[in-house]
Design a protein around this motif. Structure first.
Motif, mmCIF file in Angstrom:
data_model
loop_
_atom_site.group_PDB
_atom_site.id
_atom_site.type_symbol
_atom_site.label_atom_id
_atom_site.label_comp_id
_atom_site.label_asym_id
_atom_site.label_seq_id
_atom_site.Cartn_x
_atom_site.Cartn_y
_atom_site.Cartn_z
ATOM 1 N N TYR A 266 149.005 63.934 -41.167
ATOM 2 C CA TYR A 266 148.605 63.922 -39.757
ATOM 3 C C TYR A 266 148.478 62.491 -39.265
ATOM 4 O O TYR A 266 148.266 61.563 -40.046
ATOM 5 C CB TYR A 266 147.311 64.719 -39.515
ATOM 6 C CG TYR A 266 146.152 64.386 -40.431
ATOM 7 C CD1 TYR A 266 145.400 63.234 -40.264
ATOM 8 C CD2 TYR A 266 145.794 65.253 -41.463
ATOM 9 C CE1 TYR A 266 144.330 62.944 -41.095
ATOM 10 C CE2 TYR A 266 144.720 64.975 -42.309
ATOM 11 C CZ TYR A 266 143.991 63.818 -42.116
ATOM 12 O OH TYR A 266 142.940 63.528 -42.952
ATOM 13 N N ARG A 322 135.914 64.036 -49.911
ATOM 14 C CA ARG A 322 135.394 65.203 -49.180
ATOM 15 C C ARG A 322 134.445 65.948 -50.121
ATOM 16 O O ARG A 322 134.758 66.110 -51.304
ATOM 17 C CB ARG A 322 136.532 66.140 -48.803
ATOM 18 C CG ARG A 322 137.688 65.503 -48.027
ATOM 19 C CD ARG A 322 138.798 66.531 -47.866
ATOM 20 N NE ARG A 322 139.981 65.997 -47.217
ATOM 21 C CZ ARG A 322 141.030 65.476 -47.873
ATOM 22 N NH1 ARG A 322 141.030 65.393 -49.193
ATOM 23 N NH2 ARG A 322 142.068 65.031 -47.203
ATOM 24 N N ARG A 348 136.574 69.512 -45.455
ATOM 25 C CA ARG A 348 137.470 68.862 -44.501
ATOM 26 C C ARG A 348 136.874 68.801 -43.098
ATOM 27 O O ARG A 348 137.530 68.300 -42.170
ATOM 28 C CB ARG A 348 138.805 69.621 -44.427
ATOM 29 C CG ARG A 348 139.500 69.819 -45.761
ATOM 30 C CD ARG A 348 140.800 70.586 -45.584
ATOM 31 N NE ARG A 348 141.787 69.801 -44.906
ATOM 32 C CZ ARG A 348 142.657 68.995 -45.502
ATOM 33 N NH1 ARG A 348 142.666 68.883 -46.815
ATOM 34 N NH2 ARG A 348 143.530 68.304 -44.815
HETATM 35 N N1 GLY Z 1 140.126 67.147 -41.973
HETATM 36 C C1 GLY Z 1 141.168 66.387 -42.496
HETATM 37 C C2 GLY Z 1 141.049 66.036 -43.919
HETATM 38 O O1 GLY Z 1 140.083 66.370 -44.578
HETATM 39 O O2 GLY Z 1 141.961 65.416 -44.409
#
Ligand code: GLY
Length: 389
Positions: A266, A322, A348
């Motif tokens: 992204y 994360r 996330r």
């Molecule tokens: N919410 C995007 C990621 O954790 O990469």
């Protein structure tokens, strides 16, 4: 001698609260509680806001990130998404700092006919769940983002999936918390949560016992490593590594305005000209090294979508962790240890879920009531059914 026996309830009118973790989650809960009159101390193993909050992308993507099997998260993610504009405005007011909430929306682009089938599937799933997504033709995508590669076949577009600058969010929350009277202790690792007679007593920072009526464990990927908790109260959270890279655009002539997803990558354009590209998903424990393969995959994925990035200077690259739980959903609410509250495992969605977590955890501490929106995310969902701990 330290006790670990937990069994007695307590009742306190205006509790003193100690929070483990000064990321977006810990600081926002602290800000809310201090604003309501609580004495709040926050402890972080490093600097405030420099863990996952610093490493994140800041996407508020309740809709386009919804994949098959993740429907149960939607009431929580959508509730938080709806809170974001007011939360950002309140925070900017309280801190005197901008958090750069951008509202152009998010596109998931299809680069080929094969991609188009997959993105269409996602679109149909999300539209079927009642999410505000629409399909854009290739020509329409290029009209909105002229520097995307010319063969782009179409895109799923969500006008409500905004973004915020997560690093500005961290500094604003830190400032608002301090202004509200929160004591923020940096480079102060909590080694142990102390309990007696079934309730929390305080926490240990080095050889100092800090007493508190309530403790909020909001230490992200580090939440499972704090000692002193009986196993049924320990959140099953592990680090899920994500590498990112940041390029520098000309902020007066940016190559991109929307957040854009493309297979595996992204792109997040910031108002100040930074272009963040993310993110890998790796099970490597707390290994924060950047890898050639990880960085190559990010840059190649971004370049296929937006060839003009080939000319942009690289500004920074980093890895973060994360906090992933066993089912990838957050762990929110009370535990069997009286006074211990969990606000971790956001995986996330930590930045997206900050407002709903702050409000519902603060309410829980102030009133004892668990908001219906967080009830499905209590720790006891991992308890084998029919087994009494
Ligand atoms: N919410 C995007 C990621 O954790 O990469």
């Amino acid at each position: 001698m330290r006790s670990t026996a937990f069994s007695r309830p307590i009742s306190v009118a205006i509790p003193s609260v100690a929070i483990v973790g000064a990321g977006a989650i810990g600081l926002s809960i602290a800000w809310r509680l201090a604003s309501a009159g609580c004495r709040v101390q926050v402890f972080d193993r490093g600097l405030a806001g420099r863990g996952a909050t610093h490493a994140a992308g800041g996407m508020l993507a309740a809709c386009v990130e919804t994949e098959p099997g993740e429907e149960s998260l939607l009431p929580l993610t959508r509730a938080s998404q709806a809170l974001w504009p007011v939360f950002a405005a309140e925070l900017e007011d309280a801190s005197g700092q901008s958090v750069d909430l951008r509202r152009e929306g998010t596109m998931v682009i299809a680069q080929t006919a094969d991609d188009a089938a997959k993105v269409r599937f996602l679109h149909d799933l999300q539209a079927g769940l009642g999410l505000p997504v629409e399909w854009l033709s290739g020509a329409e995508v290029r009209r909105r983002e002229p520097y995307l590669q010319p063969g782009v076949a179409g895109a799923l577009y969500c006008a409500e999936d905004h973004q915020v600058d997560n690093r500005k969010l961290a500094t604003a929350l830190h400032a608002a918390a301090l202004r509200a009277g929160v004591e923020v202790h940096e480079n102060a690792p909590v080694t142990r949560i102390e309990g007696q007679g079934g309730q929390v007593v305080g926490l240990w920072v080095g050889d100092r016992l800090v007493e508190a009526d309530r403790i909020v464990l909001a230490a992200g990927a580090w939440s499972a490593g704090i000692e002193g908790l009986p196993p049924p109260a320990r959140p099953p959270v592990r680090p899920v590594k994500g590498q990112m890279v940041c390029l520098r655009m000309d902020s007066r002539l940016p190559l991109l305005r929307h957040v854009v997803w493309t297979p595996g990558t992204y792109l997040i354009p910031r108002l100040d000209g930074r272009l963040l590209i993310g993110a890998t998903t790796e099970e490597r424990g707390f290994d924060d090294r950047l890898t050639a393969g990880g960085q190559f995959a990010l840059l190649e994925g971004a370049w296929r979508a937006l060839p003009g990035i080939a000319e942009l200077p690289i500004e920074e690259a980093w890895a973060g962790f994360r906090p992933g739980s066993r089912d990838d959903a957050p762990i929110l609410g009370p535990t069997e240890v009286e006074g211990l509250v969990l606000a971790t495992g956001h995986h996330r969605n930590g930045i997206l879920l900050t407002p709903v977590t702050a409000d519902s955890i603060a309410r829980l501490i102030l009133t004892g009531e668990s908001d219906p929106v967080i009830r499905p995310f209590a720790l006891d969902r991992f308890q084998p059914k029919g087994v009494v701990a």
